[in-house]
Scaffold this active site. Structure first.
Site, mmCIF file in Angstrom:
data_model
loop_
_atom_site.group_PDB
_atom_site.id
_atom_site.type_symbol
_atom_site.label_atom_id
_atom_site.label_comp_id
_atom_site.label_asym_id
_atom_site.label_seq_id
_atom_site.Cartn_x
_atom_site.Cartn_y
_atom_site.Cartn_z
ATOM 1 N N ARG A 44 0.841 -1.202 0.053
ATOM 2 C CA ARG A 44 -0.088 0.028 -0.163
ATOM 3 C C ARG A 44 0.791 1.410 -0.047
ATOM 4 N NH1 ARG A 44 -4.583 -1.664 4.304
ATOM 5 N NH2 ARG A 44 -5.127 -3.615 3.471
ATOM 6 N N VAL B 295 -18.189 -7.660 2.541
ATOM 7 C CA VAL B 295 -18.777 -8.490 3.784
ATOM 8 C C VAL B 295 -20.231 -7.647 4.301
ATOM 9 C CG1 VAL B 295 -16.907 -9.514 4.409
ATOM 10 C CG2 VAL B 295 -17.155 -7.518 5.380
#
Ligand code: FA5
Length: 344
Positions: A199, A256
């Site tokens: 990242r 999710v």
């Protein structure tokens, strides 16, 4: 023969180095025409009645010269060693320096312990690529282009245009493997996928730009949130022992529903210090994101969300290692300082 012995021994005493000793050996004991060898050969030429005693004496002479030679060689070796230790800067009597053995990096040790914990609960290990397609890293887990959730992962893109735009990246999480696993397997699924992620991150005590995650995925009939919590509690118990405090917070991840984060109590300030660099005063250190797999992803896999449900989680392994050993800064792990690394 006594005279010969005296002569030989005196010559041997005068031989003061290895070359001189070797010359002496050839002269006296040499196989071809050493003086003692010739003497032994001449036994046959002696009068019959003297042969036995001549032979015995010549043999005794040979043996005494051989042992004198061995003693002289040993003596010379000792003298040379002594000379070396007193005149040379090299002390050959010092013990050697031991060769240092390497060991596994603390993050690798922790990764393997985490993998073992899940294997003991029936999960199998799968792998996926570190250089990933955007469609798996983002689109497949319900983060289309221009979706604000993409900002949650500051992405390192591969500078290569495919169909006029960049589509390849260094995976920002292991979650693309939810889709990859579902593409090639049918339920029931119990899989973990360990690996490195990248990242574009401003680093601090708990953030690195390279991190290790374990993705977990279970899909089956009748899987519930309580199954997810049970697995994660058991994982935490195996890694940290039964006494560690664990908390679940509600959280948002597009793939999710519902989503949670699991955190462990801060070992540095125990929540008492608002300026704590590790927990920022919250008292908790987040180690994973998790939740029930979004029904849309189950349907995209062709399983049918009316029949199947699943849970997924993504654990940060460096965070687990931090908490396990009470390390105050994640950046130690990849600073390559042996003073730090050799403590594990
Ligand atoms: C994710 O990466 C989600 N893919 C996790 C997930 C999987 C959620 C499956 C739901 C279902 P997040 O960005 O919060 O979420 O990272 C997950 C964990 O990785 C964090 O809890 C933390 O332990 C670790 N982590 C995240 N960023 C860093 C970083 N820069 N350095 C070290 N560890 C990090």
């Amino acid at each position: 023969m006594d005279e010969l012995r005296e002569e030989a021994l005196s010559a041997l005493r005068d031989a003061s180095d290895a070359d001189a000793i070797e010359r002496w050996r050839v002269e006296w004991l040499g196989r071809a025409d050493g003086r003692v060898t010739s003497l032994l050969r001449s036994v046959r030429e002696q009068p019959q009645e003297q042969r036995a005693s001549f032979g015995a004496n010549a043999n005794a002479l040979k043996q005494s010269l051989e042992s004198a030679l061995a003693a002289r060689q040993e003596e010379l070796r000792r003298v040379q060693l002594e000379a070396l230790t007193t005149t040379s800067a090299l002390d050959v009597t010092l013990p050697g320096r031991p060769q240092e053995l390497g060991r596994l990096h603390p993050v690798t040790q922790t990764l393997r312990d985490c993998i073992r914990a899940f294997e003991e609960m029936g999960f199998r290990v799968a792998e996926g690529p570190e250089v990933e397609w955007e469609k798996y890293n983002f689109d497949g887990v319900r983060i289309p282009q221009d979706h604000p959730a993409r900002d949650m992962w500051d992405t390192i893109w591969v500078d290569k245009l495919v169909d006029g735009r960049r589509q390849m990246l260094l995976r920002t999480h292991t979650s693309p493997n939810q889709v990859r696993v579902m593409e090639r397997m049918e339920p029931p699924i119990r899989v973990i996928v360990p690996g490195k992620c990248y990242r574009q991150e401003a680093t601090d005590a708990t953030h690195e730009w390279m991190l290790t995650q374990i993705e977990g995925l279970a899909v089956d009939e009748g899987i519930r949130m309580s199954d997810l919590k049970g697995v994660l509690y058991e994982f935490a118990r195996k890694l940290f022992g039964a006494d560690r405090k664990i908390i679940f917070h509600h959280s948002y991840f597009p793939f999710v529903e519902p989503g949670v984060e699991m955190a462990l109590d801060c070992f540095i300030c125990r929540g008492s210090d608002p300026s704590c660099a590790t927990c920022h005063g919250t008292g908790w250190i987040e180690i994973l994101g998790a939740g029930m797999v979004h029904p849309e992803i189950i349907d995209n896999a062709g399983y049918g969300s009316d029949r199947y449900t699943g849970f997924a989680f993504g654990i940060g392994i460096e965070r687990v290692a931090l908490l396990r050993w009470g390390i105050e800064d994640i950046r130690h792990f990849y600073a390559n300082d042996l003073r730090f690394l050799s403590q594990f």
